[in-house]
Motif scaffolding. Structure first.
Motif, PDB file in Angstrom:
ATOM      1  N   CYS A  13      12.954  -3.006  -8.021  1.00  0.00           N
ATOM      2  CA  CYS A  13      12.605  -4.339  -7.515  1.00  0.00           C
ATOM      3  C   CYS A  13      13.695  -5.334  -7.861  1.00  0.00           C
ATOM      4  CB  CYS A  13      11.275  -4.792  -8.106  1.00  0.00           C
ATOM      5  SG  CYS A  13      11.416  -5.498  -9.749  1.00  0.00           S
ATOM      6  N   ILE A  90       7.256   2.832 -12.127  1.00  0.00           N
ATOM      7  CA  ILE A  90       6.297   2.513 -11.065  1.00  0.00           C
ATOM      8  C   ILE A  90       6.560   3.349  -9.802  1.00  0.00           C
ATOM      9  CG2 ILE A  90       7.505   0.606  -9.882  1.00  0.00           C
ATOM     10  CD1 ILE A  90       4.107  -0.098 -11.165  1.00  0.00           C
ATOM     11  N   ILE A  93       4.588   6.661  -9.421  1.00  0.00           N
ATOM     12  CA  ILE A  93       3.127   6.668  -9.266  1.00  0.00           C
ATOM     13  C   ILE A  93       2.719   7.646  -8.176  1.00  0.00           C
ATOM     14  CG2 ILE A  93       1.230   5.343  -8.248  1.00  0.00           C
ATOM     15  CD1 ILE A  93       1.847   3.026  -9.797  1.00  0.00           C
ATOM     16  N   ARG A  94       3.499   7.643  -7.101  1.00  0.00           N
ATOM     17  CA  ARG A  94       3.104   8.448  -5.946  1.00  0.00           C
ATOM     18  C   ARG A  94       3.374   9.940  -6.142  1.00  0.00           C
ATOM     19  NH1 ARG A  94       7.945   9.376  -2.572  1.00  0.00           N
ATOM     20  NH2 ARG A  94       9.450   7.681  -2.754  1.00  0.00           N
ATOM     21  N   TYR A  97       0.868  12.783  -5.508  1.00  0.00           N
ATOM     22  CA  TYR A  97       0.673  13.356  -4.181  1.00  0.00           C
ATOM     23  C   TYR A  97       1.922  14.148  -3.830  1.00  0.00           C
ATOM     24  CZ  TYR A  97      -2.645   9.493  -4.098  1.00  0.00           C
ATOM     25  OH  TYR A  97      -3.638   8.612  -4.410  1.00  0.00           O
ATOM     26  N   GLU A 105       0.806   9.943   4.954  1.00  0.00           N
ATOM     27  CA  GLU A 105       0.006   8.753   4.697  1.00  0.00           C
ATOM     28  C   GLU A 105       0.714   7.511   5.227  1.00  0.00           C
ATOM     29  OE1 GLU A 105      -2.935   8.284   2.827  1.00  0.00           O
ATOM     30  OE2 GLU A 105      -2.763   6.103   3.036  1.00  0.00           O
ATOM     31  N   VAL A 106       1.992   7.398   4.907  1.00  0.00           N
ATOM     32  CA  VAL A 106       2.687   6.160   5.219  1.00  0.00           C
ATOM     33  C   VAL A 106       3.328   6.172   6.605  1.00  0.00           C
ATOM     34  CG1 VAL A 106       4.383   4.491   4.405  1.00  0.00           C
ATOM     35  CG2 VAL A 106       3.089   5.831   2.766  1.00  0.00           C
ATOM     36  N   MET A 236       0.397   4.490 -14.627  1.00  0.00           N
ATOM     37  CA  MET A 236       1.159   3.402 -14.007  1.00  0.00           C
ATOM     38  C   MET A 236       2.668   3.592 -14.211  1.00  0.00           C
ATOM     39  SD  MET A 236      -0.346  -0.296 -13.851  1.00  0.00           S
ATOM     40  CE  MET A 236       0.571  -1.751 -13.604  1.00  0.00           C
TER      41      MET A 236
ATOM     42  N   ARG B  42       9.730   2.133  -0.360  1.00  0.00           N
ATOM     43  CA  ARG B  42       9.211   2.595  -1.650  1.00  0.00           C
ATOM     44  C   ARG B  42       7.772   3.084  -1.558  1.00  0.00           C
ATOM     45  NH1 ARG B  42      10.483  -1.899  -5.775  1.00  0.00           N
ATOM     46  NH2 ARG B  42       9.761  -0.424  -7.345  1.00  0.00           N
ATOM     47  N   PHE B  43       7.208   3.101  -0.373  1.00  0.00           N
ATOM     48  CA  PHE B  43       5.876   3.688  -0.200  1.00  0.00           C
ATOM     49  C   PHE B  43       4.823   2.987  -1.039  1.00  0.00           C
ATOM     50  CE2 PHE B  43       9.031   6.946   0.619  1.00  0.00           C
ATOM     51  CZ  PHE B  43       8.614   7.491   1.818  1.00  0.00           C
ATOM     52  N   GLU B  45       2.214   1.627  -0.132  1.00  0.00           N
ATOM     53  CA  GLU B  45       0.859   1.972   0.286  1.00  0.00           C
ATOM     54  C   GLU B  45       0.337   3.159  -0.512  1.00  0.00           C
ATOM     55  OE1 GLU B  45      -0.188   3.984   4.105  1.00  0.00           O
ATOM     56  OE2 GLU B  45      -1.221   2.082   4.406  1.00  0.00           O
ATOM     57  N   ALA B  46       1.212   4.149  -0.677  1.00  0.00           N
ATOM     58  CA  ALA B  46       0.795   5.316  -1.456  1.00  0.00           C
ATOM     59  C   ALA B  46       0.632   4.937  -2.929  1.00  0.00           C
ATOM     60  CB  ALA B  46       1.814   6.434  -1.298  1.00  0.00           C
ATOM     61  N   MET B  47       1.377   3.928  -3.388  1.00  0.00           N
ATOM     62  CA  MET B  47       1.283   3.548  -4.801  1.00  0.00           C
ATOM     63  C   MET B  47      -0.040   2.871  -5.139  1.00  0.00           C
ATOM     64  SD  MET B  47       4.956   2.190  -5.950  1.00  0.00           S
ATOM     65  CE  MET B  47       6.468   2.864  -5.350  1.00  0.00           C
ATOM     66  N   LYS B  49      -2.825   3.177  -3.383  1.00  0.00           N
ATOM     67  CA  LYS B  49      -3.956   4.001  -2.934  1.00  0.00           C
ATOM     68  C   LYS B  49      -4.707   4.591  -4.126  1.00  0.00           C
ATOM     69  CE  LYS B  49      -4.433   8.192  -0.232  1.00  0.00           C
ATOM     70  NZ  LYS B  49      -5.799   8.182   0.225  1.00  0.00           N
ATOM     71  N   ASP B  50      -6.002   4.469  -4.074  1.00  0.00           N
ATOM     72  CA  ASP B  50      -6.902   5.004  -5.103  1.00  0.00           C
ATOM     73  C   ASP B  50      -6.795   4.290  -6.450  1.00  0.00           C
ATOM     74  OD1 ASP B  50      -7.720   6.832  -3.213  1.00  0.00           O
ATOM     75  OD2 ASP B  50      -6.355   8.407  -3.911  1.00  0.00           O
ATOM     76  N   ARG B  51      -6.064   3.189  -6.527  1.00  0.00           N
ATOM     77  CA  ARG B  51      -5.988   2.460  -7.803  1.00  0.00           C
ATOM     78  C   ARG B  51      -7.127   1.441  -7.859  1.00  0.00           C
ATOM     79  NH1 ARG B  51      -1.824   4.996 -10.721  1.00  0.00           N
ATOM     80  NH2 ARG B  51      -2.325   3.392 -12.244  1.00  0.00           N
ATOM     81  N   GLU B  55      -5.698  -3.455 -10.739  1.00  0.00           N
ATOM     82  CA  GLU B  55      -4.301  -3.034 -10.937  1.00  0.00           C
ATOM     83  C   GLU B  55      -3.391  -3.410  -9.771  1.00  0.00           C
ATOM     84  OE1 GLU B  55      -3.874   1.119 -11.762  1.00  0.00           O
ATOM     85  OE2 GLU B  55      -4.700   0.940 -13.776  1.00  0.00           O
ATOM     86  N   HIS B  58      -0.674  -5.955 -10.330  1.00  0.00           N
ATOM     87  CA  HIS B  58       0.391  -5.533 -11.260  1.00  0.00           C
ATOM     88  C   HIS B  58       1.346  -4.548 -10.581  1.00  0.00           C
ATOM     89  CE1 HIS B  58      -1.178  -7.613 -14.732  1.00  0.00           C
ATOM     90  NE2 HIS B  58      -2.386  -7.190 -14.415  1.00  0.00           N
ATOM     91  N   ILE B  59       0.826  -3.751  -9.672  1.00  0.00           N
ATOM     92  CA  ILE B  59       1.690  -2.792  -8.978  1.00  0.00           C
ATOM     93  C   ILE B  59       2.512  -3.513  -7.904  1.00  0.00           C
ATOM     94  CG2 ILE B  59       1.717  -0.749  -7.480  1.00  0.00           C
ATOM     95  CD1 ILE B  59      -0.776   0.207  -9.036  1.00  0.00           C
ATOM     96  N   ARG B  62       5.672  -5.467  -8.509  1.00  0.00           N
ATOM     97  CA  ARG B  62       6.926  -4.695  -8.644  1.00  0.00           C
ATOM     98  C   ARG B  62       7.607  -4.446  -7.301  1.00  0.00           C
ATOM     99  NH1 ARG B  62       3.809  -4.887 -13.474  1.00  0.00           N
ATOM    100  NH2 ARG B  62       5.301  -4.596 -15.172  1.00  0.00           N
ATOM    101  N   VAL B 368      -8.363   1.589  -0.677  1.00  0.00           N
ATOM    102  CA  VAL B 368      -8.217   2.706   0.252  1.00  0.00           C
ATOM    103  C   VAL B 368      -7.193   2.390   1.343  1.00  0.00           C
ATOM    104  CG1 VAL B 368     -10.503   3.692  -0.130  1.00  0.00           C
ATOM    105  CG2 VAL B 368     -10.207   1.944   1.627  1.00  0.00           C
TER     106      VAL B 368
END
Ligand code: SF4
Ligand code: SF4
Ligand code: SF4
Lengths: 248, 430
Positions: A13, A90, A93-94, A97, A105-106, A236, B42-43, B45-47, B49-51, B55, B58-59, B62, B368
């Motif tokens: 970032c 961070i 995180i993904r 998957y 997904e994306v 996280m 950086r995806f 959406e996937a980061m 997801k399900d959180r 949170e 905070h995600i 970034r 979701v």
């Protein structure tokens, strides 16, 4: 001759580079000690004869690896700047998957369109000489590490848990506020800033080298919390590490 | 007269993130004119997801280190709208004060460290440290003030800690607010000097009117919440944001483009100035006068000058706000609890670079679905439209001048390219 330093960014970032700029507020003198030859965020010139390289961001695609190796080849000292570079942070995180799931997904059916793989810390690709941890890095620690590197010393970062700094702050423990906190196993050096502002530590500076997992479990038990809850907190910033551990 | 001009600026510097400017003129005709966005997505959406809902801010903070507080605030507002949470009056005031810190920090960085070097003929702000140390010290002083505002409210500027869904987990002490007020008041000479510096810079002459879009509120120059308003007329509620942004894909950019009533529109300080001029603080209006700015500003190079006006506005309003907070006193409040855990909501803020939208769907408290439309993405089509109109008029100045003017144009928009591809929802057309 002043040592030449360069800054590089990968997937990030850019908050750590900005923290470097902010560290100048109280340390303008740094500009006299070094010559900055590359800092894309702040300057146009691009020099390639640097001795010290600061790398921000995670490695997230194969072509990043070549860039990283070129930096390693040129620099005498490579410093990982911040959690993205140090831990994967961070960005990782993904990683729970599979890469195909993420792309589906994306991107939907354009999954193959973009070059990407599981984000990783830079030491998964090249040797790293020093680390400035955190998300973002701590200004004072940045100055301290730079000073040590310039003096040819091996930089030292704390290796005790966040709880120690937190107790010095006399902060009410997050567990007493009904929150989970990774302070018992996370690396101090941030002044336990998160609990101080009412947020349980998520271990952005990584774990200490010998985390006392038993005492962590004791704390959890004492406050009626579960290991699952602590794991959820760890996901996280420490997903890359937990997945690696699971594999080995 | 040059008939072939090729500009290829690979990894434009002094902007956030990675972008390339590509212009190709063959035999005097413009064959290609693009701002290519090459940043890796950086995806996010996937980061998220399900959180759990607490949170997401905070995600998503970034996504961008400069606008961290802006992303966090927008994210919180979206989550609160999704989960039926009405923040208290005190929360609204504290968030606003923090937001002024954010605007100040980002604008000072942009006007002093990223834009000013172009006008002074320098490659960066670093040589300025020896030639004009007072300018650099002033910029650093103002940045420190911005950081101190955010620190007092949320712990730090980059990745705020003390803001949470429904309120705050930390509160400034009376002494913190008193110290802030003093510091803010003491910065007024720096404000004057900033306005003076910008009044001496001569912007490239270039006018191209476009549609300007910003949040608008009836009683204040909007930064958090409001209606989406356009200088072409029309106001829309936040929930209708997709009918305003109309995102579409272009092959040369990993960030989507947008359009509303014309082929492109502009967001950011200049758009806010054009939409909300009447609501600026009187001192900010004075600054605008000194800078020769009146709505509607149609020269995109003037965006940095509009930011200077907003710097004055932010500091003056922050003084008013600290006084208000001191008068009413800040109490410890528990964050307001969600009234439901399944729901959908949109949040919007005017972050430094323009209007930002976050949109989430939660089920049982877990995300979701997430979408995020970022200011720079919304400006891309407009930047290219500017480039297409500008290039033919300056071709005779030669490749170097064209390159510099295009770089300055892109930089004037203060693009945050890393954000624009950190879209939560990325799709490509074939
Ligand atoms: S470590 Fe954190 S602050 Fe630094 S670049 Fe990565 S996300 Fe940004
Ligand atoms: S568990 Fe967290 S809040 Fe409690 S003492 Fe340790 S660091 Fe502080
Ligand atoms: S308290 Fe934990 S999460 Fe917060 S900065 Fe320190 S190490 Fe990082």
């Amino acid at each position: 001759m002043k040592p030449k330093i360069a800054f590089f960014d990968f997937t990030s970032c850019e908050g750590c580079q900005l923290t470097v700029v902010d560290s100048l507020q109280t340390n303008v003198g740094l500009l006299d000690m070094v010559e900055i030859v590359q800092f894309r965020e702040a300057m146009t010139e691009k020099g390639t004869d640097y001795q010290i390289a600061f790398v921000e961001g995670s490695c997230t695609r194969e072509s990043d690896e070549d860039r990283l190796r070129a930096i390693r080849e040129q620099a005498d000292v490579v410093v990982a700047l911040g959690a993205c570079a140090h831990l994967g942070g961070i960005n990782a995180i993904r990683n729970i998957y599979s890469i195909d799931e993420v792309r589906d997904e994306v991107y939907g059916d354009k999954g193959e369109w973009y070059e990407t793989y599981q984000p990783r810390p830079i030491d998964a690709v090249i040797a790293v000489d020093a680390v400035i941890p955190g998300c973002p890095i701590d200004r004072d620690e940045f100055i301290a590490v730079v000073t040590q590197v310039l003096q040819g010393r091996e930089p030292r970062i704390p290796d005790h848990p966040v709880c120690i700094e937190c107790k010095l702050n006399e902060t009410v423990c997050m567990y007493l506020r009904g929150e989970i906190c990774l302070g018992p196993i996370s690396r101090a050096g941030c002044g336990a800033i998160c609990p101080k502002y009412g947020f349980g530590c998520v271990g952005c500076r990584g774990m200490i080298s010998n985390p006392n997992l038993e005492s962590m479990e004791e704390v959890l038990e004492q406050y009626g919390r579960t290991l699952e809850e602590a794991r959820a907190k760890m996901s996280m910033f420490l997903t890359y590490q937990t997945l690696e551990e699971g594999e080995s | 007269m040059t008939t072939n001009v090729k500009v290829d600026v690979h990894h434009l510097t002094r902007v956030e993130g990675h972008g390339n400017i590509v212009v190709n003129v063959v035999d005097g005709s413009l064959e290609q004119c693009e701002l290519q966005i090459v940043e890796t997505p950086r995806f996010f959406e996937a980061m998220v997801k399900d959180r759990p809902y607490h949170e997401t801010s905070h995600i998503t903070s970034r996504i961008c280190g400069i606008c961290a507080g802006g992303h966090a605030t927008t994210s919180l507002r979206a989550t609160e709208n999704a989960l039926g949470i009405e923040p208290t009056e005190q929360t609204v005031l504290l968030r606003k004060l923090n937001f002024f810190g954010e605007i100040l920090d980002s604008h000072v960085l942009h006007v002093y460290m990223l834009v000013a070097p172009d006008y002074l003929g320098l490659g960066s702000v670093i040589p300025l440290a020896s030639t004009n140390p007072e300018v650099v010290l002033r910029a650093l002083r103002m940045k420190k003030l911005a950081g101190d505002v955010c620190e007092a409210i949320c712990g730090r500027h980059t990745h705020p800690i003390g803001m949470t869904v429904g309120g705050f987990t930390h509160f400034p002490q009376r002494a913190d607010l008193e110290a802030l007020r003093e510091q803010l008041i003491a910065s007024r000479p720096d404000l004057e000097a900033t306005v003076e510096l910008y009044s001496t810079l001569s912007l490239p002459a270039f006018e191209r009117e476009t549609e300007y879009i910003a949040l608008r509120k009836p009683d204040e120059y909007a930064f958090i919440d409001g209606m989406i308003a356009s200088t072409d007329g029309g106001e829309w509620p936040l929930s209708a944001y997709q009918s305003v942004t109309n995102e579409y894909n272009v092959p040369h950019s990993s960030a989507k483009h947008t359009k509303n009533q014309r082929d492109s529109y502009m967001v950011g300080a200049q758009a806010r100035f054009n939409v909300n001029y009447d609501l600026l603080h009187p001192k900010a209006k004075e600054a605008a006068e000194a800078l020769n700015l009146r709505p509607k500003i149609t020269n995109p190079y003037a965006n940095a000058a509009a930011q200077v006006v907003e710097i004055v506005h932010s500091i003056e309003e922050a003084i008013v706000l600290t006084e208000e907070l001191l008068e009413r006193g800040v109490q410890w409040e528990e964050p307001v609890k969600p009234t439901r855990l399944t729901g959908e909501g949109v949040g919007a803020c005017e972050v430094p670079r323009g209007i930002l939208f976050h949109h989430y769907v939660y089920e049982e408290g877990f995300a979701v679905k997430a979408n995020c439309v970022i200011p720079t993405g919304q400006n891309l089509a407009n930047i290219e439209a500017d480039m297409r109109e500008l290039v033919p008029t300056i071709l005779h100045e030669g490749e170097d001048a064209v390159t510099l003017k295009l770089e300055m144009l892109v930089r004037a928009y203060d693009p945050c390219i890393s954000c624009s591809t950190h879209l939560l929802d990325v799709e490509f057309v074939e």
